[in-house]
Scaffold this motif. Structure first.
Motif, mmCIF file in Angstrom:
data_model
loop_
_atom_site.group_PDB
_atom_site.id
_atom_site.type_symbol
_atom_site.label_atom_id
_atom_site.label_comp_id
_atom_site.label_asym_id
_atom_site.label_seq_id
_atom_site.Cartn_x
_atom_site.Cartn_y
_atom_site.Cartn_z
ATOM 1 N N ASP A 1 -2.781 8.434 11.765
ATOM 2 C CA ASP A 1 -2.660 9.466 10.749
ATOM 3 C C ASP A 1 -2.459 10.832 11.392
ATOM 4 O OD1 ASP A 1 -2.471 9.923 8.027
ATOM 5 O OD2 ASP A 1 -4.412 8.999 7.600
ATOM 6 N N THR B 1 -4.631 11.569 5.195
ATOM 7 C CA THR B 1 -5.599 10.754 4.449
ATOM 8 C C THR B 1 -5.043 9.368 4.130
ATOM 9 O OG1 THR B 1 -4.797 11.651 2.336
ATOM 10 C CG2 THR B 1 -6.639 12.801 3.400
ATOM 11 N N ALA B 2 -3.894 9.021 4.703
ATOM 12 C CA ALA B 2 -3.261 7.745 4.358
ATOM 13 C C ALA B 2 -4.142 6.558 4.732
ATOM 14 C CB ALA B 2 -1.898 7.634 5.040
ATOM 15 N N SER C 1 -8.843 -1.242 0.306
ATOM 16 C CA SER C 1 -8.094 -2.481 0.090
ATOM 17 C C SER C 1 -8.225 -3.409 1.288
ATOM 18 C CB SER C 1 -6.618 -2.167 -0.175
ATOM 19 O OG SER C 1 -6.463 -1.434 -1.372
ATOM 20 N N GLU D 1 -7.372 6.533 5.286
ATOM 21 C CA GLU D 1 -8.580 6.571 4.460
ATOM 22 C C GLU D 1 -8.290 5.988 3.074
ATOM 23 O OE1 GLU D 1 -11.651 9.921 2.576
ATOM 24 O OE2 GLU D 1 -10.174 10.480 4.103
ATOM 25 N N ARG D 2 -7.092 6.240 2.565
ATOM 26 C CA ARG D 2 -6.724 5.759 1.232
ATOM 27 C C ARG D 2 -6.611 4.240 1.177
ATOM 28 N NH1 ARG D 2 -1.909 4.261 -0.484
ATOM 29 N NH2 ARG D 2 -0.823 5.262 1.272
ATOM 30 N N ILE D 3 -6.064 3.620 2.237
ATOM 31 C CA ILE D 3 -5.833 2.175 2.189
ATOM 32 C C ILE D 3 -7.021 1.365 2.688
ATOM 33 C CG2 ILE D 3 -3.359 2.548 2.488
ATOM 34 C CD1 ILE D 3 -3.598 1.524 5.331
ATOM 35 N N SER D 4 -8.020 2.033 3.280
ATOM 36 C CA SER D 4 -9.168 1.309 3.840
ATOM 37 C C SER D 4 -9.907 0.447 2.825
ATOM 38 C CB SER D 4 -10.132 2.287 4.502
ATOM 39 O OG SER D 4 -9.576 2.822 5.677
ATOM 40 N N GLN E 1 0.827 -1.215 0.000
ATOM 41 C CA GLN E 1 0.000 0.000 0.000
ATOM 42 C C GLN E 1 0.859 1.263 0.000
ATOM 43 O OE1 GLN E 1 -3.222 -0.823 -0.430
ATOM 44 N NE2 GLN E 1 -2.401 -2.914 -0.209
ATOM 45 N N GLU F 1 5.912 9.053 5.510
ATOM 46 C CA GLU F 1 5.591 10.134 4.587
ATOM 47 C C GLU F 1 6.911 10.681 4.066
ATOM 48 O OE1 GLU F 1 2.480 11.759 3.906
ATOM 49 O OE2 GLU F 1 1.344 10.286 5.024
#
Length: 216
Positions: A66, A71-72, A79, A74-77, A29, A44
């Motif tokens: 986070d 938003t990291a 998957s 939120e981005r991988i959720s 991810q 990051e």
């Protein structure tokens, strides 16, 4: 120099993961991982203090928090919602605190048996211990630098690690035990959050400090 203070932090997105393929999945991810257990990193490119924090609690267990506007997670959720094999989410609704100031180690000495002042910050240690009888996760950092000043002191050196009992590795390097002001990020189970905050806050106030964010 600053007055010792305890701050109840704002709510942030947090995630726990464990399982034989947790590390592999996080790497896929685009999440940067600490190389060894009981250490942490900021995943990051900016290295900013408010970046995604990733703590490796064991060879196959991780805690992620986070930044305030991050938003990291939120981005991988999405998957993670697909239930990848060998990856098991762990609910993390921790209460989070920040403890810092001139007398921070006087406070810690009254509530925990770990010698926090001796921890080598350059190794980015993660401490799992008891504080006033409450299981806590603690990340020590230097104050006033991007990502914590100690992180910039040769982070790749990996100078010793700290396990669940707070046993410190090599502390001989003067860079590790310098006089820079420290702060401690502390997490605990939400069931014990009010008790830990009130008890730790009382010690801070006895030492002439303050406890803020109590209504948060």
């Amino acid at each position: 120099m600053s007055v010792v203070s305890l701050e109840l932090r704002e709510k942030r997105d947090r995630l726990g993961l464990k399982g034989p393929r947790a590390a592999e999945w996080l790497t896929a991810q685009g999440v940067e991982l600490p190389m060894t257990p009981n250490t942490w990193t900021h995943s990051e490119a900016t290295g900013a203090a408010d970046a995604l924090l990733v703590a490796r609690l064991g060879s196959a267990e991780f805690f992620l928090e986070d930044g305030t506007a991050g938003t990291a997670l939120e981005r991988i959720s999405p998957s993670l919602d697909r239930n990848p094999p060998g990856v098991y989410p762990v609910l993390r609704e921790d209460w989070a605190f920040r403890l810092g100031g001139d007398q921070v180690h006087d406070v810690l000495a009254q509530v925990c048996n770990v010698n926090f002042a001796a921890l080598p910050l350059a190794s980015r240690p993660v401490i799992m211990t008891l504080m006033i009888g409450v299981a806590v996760l603690v990340v020590p950092q230097s104050v006033g630098a991007r990502g914590g000043a100690a992180e910039q002191i040769g982070a790749a050196k990996n100078i010793g690690t700290v396990g669940n009992t707070g046993t410190v590795g090599n502390t001989g390097n003067a860079e590790n035990t310098g006089a820079a002001e420290r702060q401690y990020r502390i997490w605990c189970d939400p069931t014990f959050g009010p008790y830990l905050g009130e008890s730790l806050g009382a010690v801070v106030i006895e030492c002439g400090g303050r406890y803020t964010g109590v209504s948060g």
